[in-house]
Design an enzyme around this catalytic site. Structure first.
Site, PDB file in Angstrom:
ATOM      1  N   SER A 262       0.810  -1.218   0.000  1.00  0.00           N
ATOM      2  CA  SER A 262       0.000   0.000   0.000  1.00  0.00           C
ATOM      3  C   SER A 262       0.836   1.257   0.000  1.00  0.00           C
ATOM      4  O   SER A 262       1.949   1.286   0.520  1.00  0.00           O
ATOM      5  CB  SER A 262      -0.917  -0.010   1.234  1.00  0.00           C
ATOM      6  OG  SER A 262      -1.587   1.209   1.390  1.00  0.00           O
ATOM      7  N   GLY A 263       0.251   2.344  -0.547  1.00  0.00           N
ATOM      8  CA  GLY A 263       0.829   3.667  -0.446  1.00  0.00           C
ATOM      9  C   GLY A 263       0.401   4.384   0.817  1.00  0.00           C
ATOM     10  O   GLY A 263       0.739   5.553   1.009  1.00  0.00           O
ATOM     11  N   ASP A 264      -0.350   3.701   1.678  1.00  0.00           N
ATOM     12  CA  ASP A 264      -0.773   4.261   2.963  1.00  0.00           C
ATOM     13  C   ASP A 264      -1.027   3.087   3.897  1.00  0.00           C
ATOM     14  O   ASP A 264      -0.479   2.010   3.697  1.00  0.00           O
ATOM     15  CB  ASP A 264      -2.009   5.149   2.787  1.00  0.00           C
ATOM     16  CG  ASP A 264      -2.075   6.270   3.818  1.00  0.00           C
ATOM     17  OD1 ASP A 264      -1.783   5.997   5.001  1.00  0.00           O
ATOM     18  OD2 ASP A 264      -2.403   7.409   3.464  1.00  0.00           O
ATOM     19  N   ASP A 265      -1.874   3.269   4.913  1.00  0.00           N
ATOM     20  CA  ASP A 265      -2.136   2.178   5.853  1.00  0.00           C
ATOM     21  C   ASP A 265      -2.724   0.969   5.130  1.00  0.00           C
ATOM     22  O   ASP A 265      -3.613   1.113   4.283  1.00  0.00           O
ATOM     23  CB  ASP A 265      -3.122   2.645   6.927  1.00  0.00           C
ATOM     24  CG  ASP A 265      -2.618   3.860   7.690  1.00  0.00           C
ATOM     25  OD1 ASP A 265      -1.420   3.904   8.022  1.00  0.00           O
ATOM     26  OD2 ASP A 265      -3.434   4.769   7.941  1.00  0.00           O
TER      27      ASP A 265
END
Length: 478
Positions: A262-265
């Protein structure tokens, strides 16, 4: 009209019969029933009486032709069977380009092996809809109370399944990410799959790629099963805010056997933003997360918040793995959030190459507007971690509550953290927290004393079962 008796289906049966005969000639003895079974059966919470292929509605899987009208026509037509055993739309192998489309109740969207649904990159193919009431505005931009519709969308639905034989849904989010980075968005980017005000939802056995924003976002919904998803997006900052799975003001949720880059959580549990989330007041609760593997160098394995103003409670996390991820279980909140994060239970987590193992902060900014109530203080309590193994860690814990509003009831037991070649000198940074530990290495801060030294002690993990765990899957076919 029963689609199982249409000429098109008879033609399909003839094709299958010819294929089986060819197999008998070329291979010898073949169990025809087994050959068909392997290609047409799948597990689901509900089976459907009626089936149709997207090609019956003019769909063309060349990756170039727009199928927006074909999807709409198919789903509108199949919705007629909602009260007659439901219907399933089969997406055959191919690349099916389409704009945003809405689902219907008692419906299955099934992607065959090598089927790829491609999201249009034209913003005009994503209608504008009202922002979520528990957020008050869009996440990317205020947008005059509007935001882009998700790619696959559903509202006020019952009994919806999105599944397949590991077919792919590709959000083709690169243009959206570029517009976000260059401040060219007037409205918040679409999520890949968003289901609102709905119940009995299954999303499983798929590969999800390159969402414009969050990937899977159930909101104000209940009785949700999310299984066996592969979710892939480039690391941040390439793909901003591409959280994997975000249960939001939703309850009785099971997330299991997923792989997320992922690019975040990888997973973020939410329930609304500041005064808007407080007003709506729908918590995210009774959630099970297990057998998850996460890679996210700039974010968390699982985040609680930061938009948690409706409350987050009874979250059970176990048997998960984090690899090259900024933090493990992260609690994010701030003055003005209100709400609560409590009764969080974590056990049997393995981590490889981490910045932080434990991370809590009461100073996570970002507010929807200037009307946030500074007296709305969140309650963080009864947070339990047990059986944690980590290696190549920079800092064991960064735990910062709020002055005058401690995070309490923190329990950490049976934890072994191996440090990196260049670890932080201060391994446990603790302020405005209260709790205790047992069997934790390196030695925790003074605010988390070892109160069970020499005793066999583990932090609590519930022994009861949630109703979502007892949902029985049916063997369905098409």
């Amino acid at each position: 009209m029963d689609r199982s008796s249409t000429p098109a289906m008879f033609q399909t049966m003839e094709v299958v019969f010819v294929i089986v005969l060819l197999g008998l000639v070329s291979v010898g003895r073949v169990d025809c029933r087994q050959a068909i079974k392997l290609n047409s059966e799948y597990p689901a919470i509900s089976c459907r009486k009626h089936s149709a292929s997207l090609t019956e509605y003019g769909g063309i899987g060349d990756g170039k032709t727009s199928n927006t009208k074909a999807f709409k026509k198919a789903i509108d037509d199949l919705s007629k069977f909602s009260s007659d055993g439901g219907a399933q739309l089969i997406i055959p192998p191919g690349k099916w380009l389409t704009g945003s489309f809405n689902l219907t109740s008692h419906f299955t969207l099934y992607l065959q092996k090598d089927a790829v649904i491609l999201a249009s990159q034209d913003a005009k193919d994503f209608p504008l809809i009202p922002v979520l009431p528990s957020y008050g505005r869009g996440r990317d931009a205020p947008g005059d109370g509007l935001r882009y519709n998700s790619f696959i969308h559903g509202t006020n639905l019952t009994d919806v399944i999105i599944t397949g034989a590991n077919g792919t849904i590709d959000g083709q989010g690169q243009n959206w990410w570029h517009r976000y980075h260059h401040n060219k968005l007037n409205y918040t980017r679409p999520t890949l799959i968003e289901i609102l005000y709905s119940s009995h939802i299954q999303i499983s056995n798929l590969t999800l790629l390159n969402s414009p924003q969050w990937f899977v976002h159930p909101v104000y919904s209940s009785n949700i099963i999310i299984q066996k998803l592969t979710i892939l997006a480039p690391y941040d900052p390439v793909s901003p805010n591409t959280d994997g799975i975000n249960p939001d003001s939703s309850s009785n949720v099971l997330i299991e056997d997923c792989y997320i880059v992922s690019g975040d959580d990888c997973i973020s549990l939410k329930s609304g933003w500041d005064q808007y989330g407080i007003k709506v007041g729908i918590p995210t609760q009774h959630v099970i997360i297990r057998r998850l593997t996460c890679i996210s160098p700039d974010s968390a394995l699982i985040a609680l918040g930061s938009e948690m103003s409706g409350g987050v409670q009874d979250i059970r996390i176990e048997d998960t793995v984090a690899i090259n991820t900024e933090s493990g279980i992260r609690i994010k909140t701030a003055i003005g959030r209100g709400g609560y994060v409590k009764d969080i239970f974590v056990r049997n987590v393995t981590m490889h190459t981490m910045k932080y193992v434990f991370w809590m902060t009461g100073m996570y900014g970002s507010h929807p507007d200037n009307n946030t109530d500074p007296k709305a203080l969140p309650v963080i309590q009864n947070i339990n971690y047990n059986d944690i193994r980590a290696e190549n860690v920079t800092m064991s814990a960064n735990l910062a509550g709020m002055k005058g509003n401690q995070f309490t009831g923190i329990c950490i037991s049976n934890v072994n953290i191996g440090l990196s070649a260049k670890p932080k000198e201060l391994q446990w940074n603790c302020t405005d927290i209260a709790g205790f530990t047992s069997g934790v290495t390196p030695k925790p801060c003074a605010l988390l004393p070892d109160k069970a030294a020499g005793k066999d002690f583990s932090c609590h993990f519930p022994t009861d079962r949630l109703p979502i765990e007892d949902v029985k899957m049916n063997t369905c076919s098409y």
